[in-house]
Design an enzyme around this catalytic site. Sequence first.
Site, short mmCIF file in Angstrom:
data_model
loop_
_atom_site.label_atom_id
_atom_site.label_comp_id
_atom_site.label_asym_id
_atom_site.label_seq_id
_atom_site.Cartn_x
_atom_site.Cartn_y
_atom_site.Cartn_z
N TRP A 23 -11.01 -14.59 14.72
CA TRP A 23 -11.82 -13.37 14.76
C TRP A 23 -12.76 -13.42 15.97
O TRP A 23 -13.33 -14.46 16.28
CB TRP A 23 -12.63 -13.27 13.45
CG TRP A 23 -13.56 -12.11 13.38
CD1 TRP A 23 -13.33 -10.83 13.75
CD2 TRP A 23 -14.91 -12.14 12.87
NE1 TRP A 23 -14.43 -10.04 13.52
CE2 TRP A 23 -15.42 -10.82 12.98
CE3 TRP A 23 -15.72 -13.15 12.34
CZ2 TRP A 23 -16.72 -10.48 12.57
CZ3 TRP A 23 -17.00 -12.80 11.93
CH2 TRP A 23 -17.49 -11.49 12.04
N ASP A 46 -5.18 -17.97 11.39
CA ASP A 46 -5.52 -16.67 10.84
C ASP A 46 -5.82 -15.68 11.96
O ASP A 46 -6.69 -15.92 12.80
CB ASP A 46 -6.75 -16.80 9.93
CG ASP A 46 -7.15 -15.49 9.29
OD1 ASP A 46 -6.71 -15.24 8.16
OD2 ASP A 46 -7.91 -14.73 9.92
N TYR A 51 -7.57 -7.66 15.73
CA TYR A 51 -8.22 -8.64 16.59
C TYR A 51 -7.80 -8.51 18.05
O TYR A 51 -8.50 -8.98 18.95
CB TYR A 51 -7.91 -10.07 16.13
CG TYR A 51 -8.54 -10.49 14.82
CD1 TYR A 51 -9.41 -9.66 14.13
CD2 TYR A 51 -8.24 -11.73 14.26
CE1 TYR A 51 -9.98 -10.04 12.93
CE2 TYR A 51 -8.80 -12.12 13.05
CZ TYR A 51 -9.66 -11.28 12.39
OH TYR A 51 -10.20 -11.68 11.20
N HIS A 109 -6.94 -5.75 5.34
CA HIS A 109 -8.12 -6.31 6.00
C HIS A 109 -9.43 -5.95 5.28
O HIS A 109 -10.37 -6.74 5.26
CB HIS A 109 -8.18 -5.84 7.45
CG HIS A 109 -8.92 -6.78 8.34
ND1 HIS A 109 -8.64 -6.93 9.67
CD2 HIS A 109 -9.93 -7.64 8.11
CE1 HIS A 109 -9.43 -7.82 10.20
NE2 HIS A 109 -10.23 -8.27 9.27
N GLN A 172 -9.74 -12.88 0.97
CA GLN A 172 -10.50 -13.51 2.05
C GLN A 172 -11.83 -12.77 2.21
O GLN A 172 -11.86 -11.58 2.50
CB GLN A 172 -9.70 -13.44 3.36
CG GLN A 172 -10.37 -14.16 4.51
CD GLN A 172 -9.58 -14.07 5.81
OE1 GLN A 172 -10.07 -13.59 6.82
NE2 GLN A 172 -8.33 -14.54 5.77
N PRO A 200 -17.86 -19.47 7.67
CA PRO A 200 -18.51 -20.52 6.87
C PRO A 200 -19.81 -21.04 7.48
O PRO A 200 -20.59 -21.69 6.79
CB PRO A 200 -17.44 -21.63 6.82
CG PRO A 200 -16.58 -21.40 8.02
CD PRO A 200 -16.54 -19.91 8.19
N LEU A 201 -20.04 -20.71 8.76
CA LEU A 201 -21.30 -21.11 9.41
C LEU A 201 -22.26 -19.93 9.50
O LEU A 201 -23.24 -19.97 10.24
CB LEU A 201 -21.03 -21.66 10.82
CG LEU A 201 -19.95 -22.74 10.92
CD1 LEU A 201 -19.86 -23.26 12.34
CD2 LEU A 201 -20.22 -23.89 9.95
#
Length: 269
Positions: A23, A46, A51, A109, A172, A200-201
């Site tokens: 992404w 992914d 994108y 999406h 997701q 995740p960050l």
Amino acid sequence: MILDETFQLVNDVKIPKIGFGTWQTPPDDAYRATKYALDNGYKHVDTAYVYGNETNVGQAINDASVDRNEIFVTTKVPAETDSYTQAMDNIDESLQRLGLAQVDLLLIHAPRPWSRIGEVREKDDEKNIQVWKALEDAYRDGKTRAIGVSNFNVDDLKNIIENGNVKPMVNQIKCYIGNLSTGTIEFCQNNSILVEGYSPLATGGILEDKRIQKIAEKYGKSIPQVAIRYLLEKDILPLPKSVHEKYISENAKVDFSITQEDMEELDRL
């Protein structure tokens, strides 16, 4: 090694426990970073129609030192797609861009266009059913090994489950320390839907958190490594992204466990 470990979807397809996200990754960077990730142990990539890097990701898959059969590839039908026919066209175009006859996972999406995220759900229900039928047919026809959704809340999921023939195998959604309090994760896990966690960050938002840093130091790990491991401890598949080789490698070095006490501390953040 975590890169060799898998979750098992409800249809018995195995999916590597860490995915490499692309992404917001420009095409040239997507090629270079994806190829590096695959050449260094990643087996799950992914991408998405919107994108703008499917062609480059596909070329990296083709050029990598890993056999295609060992790589799990995910792409997504745009949130703006609103009909069965358009969805089928999107799927075929994604396959063409990727240079693949089949992807491993195909997702919707988002349940509504990004410009309307957060608005009333009901007017998108029929649209989502039509797009989902296209994914079901792509699954039946062998264009994908598994199907699912992205950014769907509980009501959006129920609409698909109640009106489709195949239940979503994956959802997701954005997942990071401090952002797991919605009921969506619990609903998915109670219904055998694997949760994948992107950002995740927190798109870098937790990298300066001194409380997470203190826990990371206890394990001799970085904040990103703790954040990724945190999701794995909750049976959530993390999708870290980076274009820097150092961080791509470090993000996969999460073969450790977080104690229950520290997990509870992270849960409270």
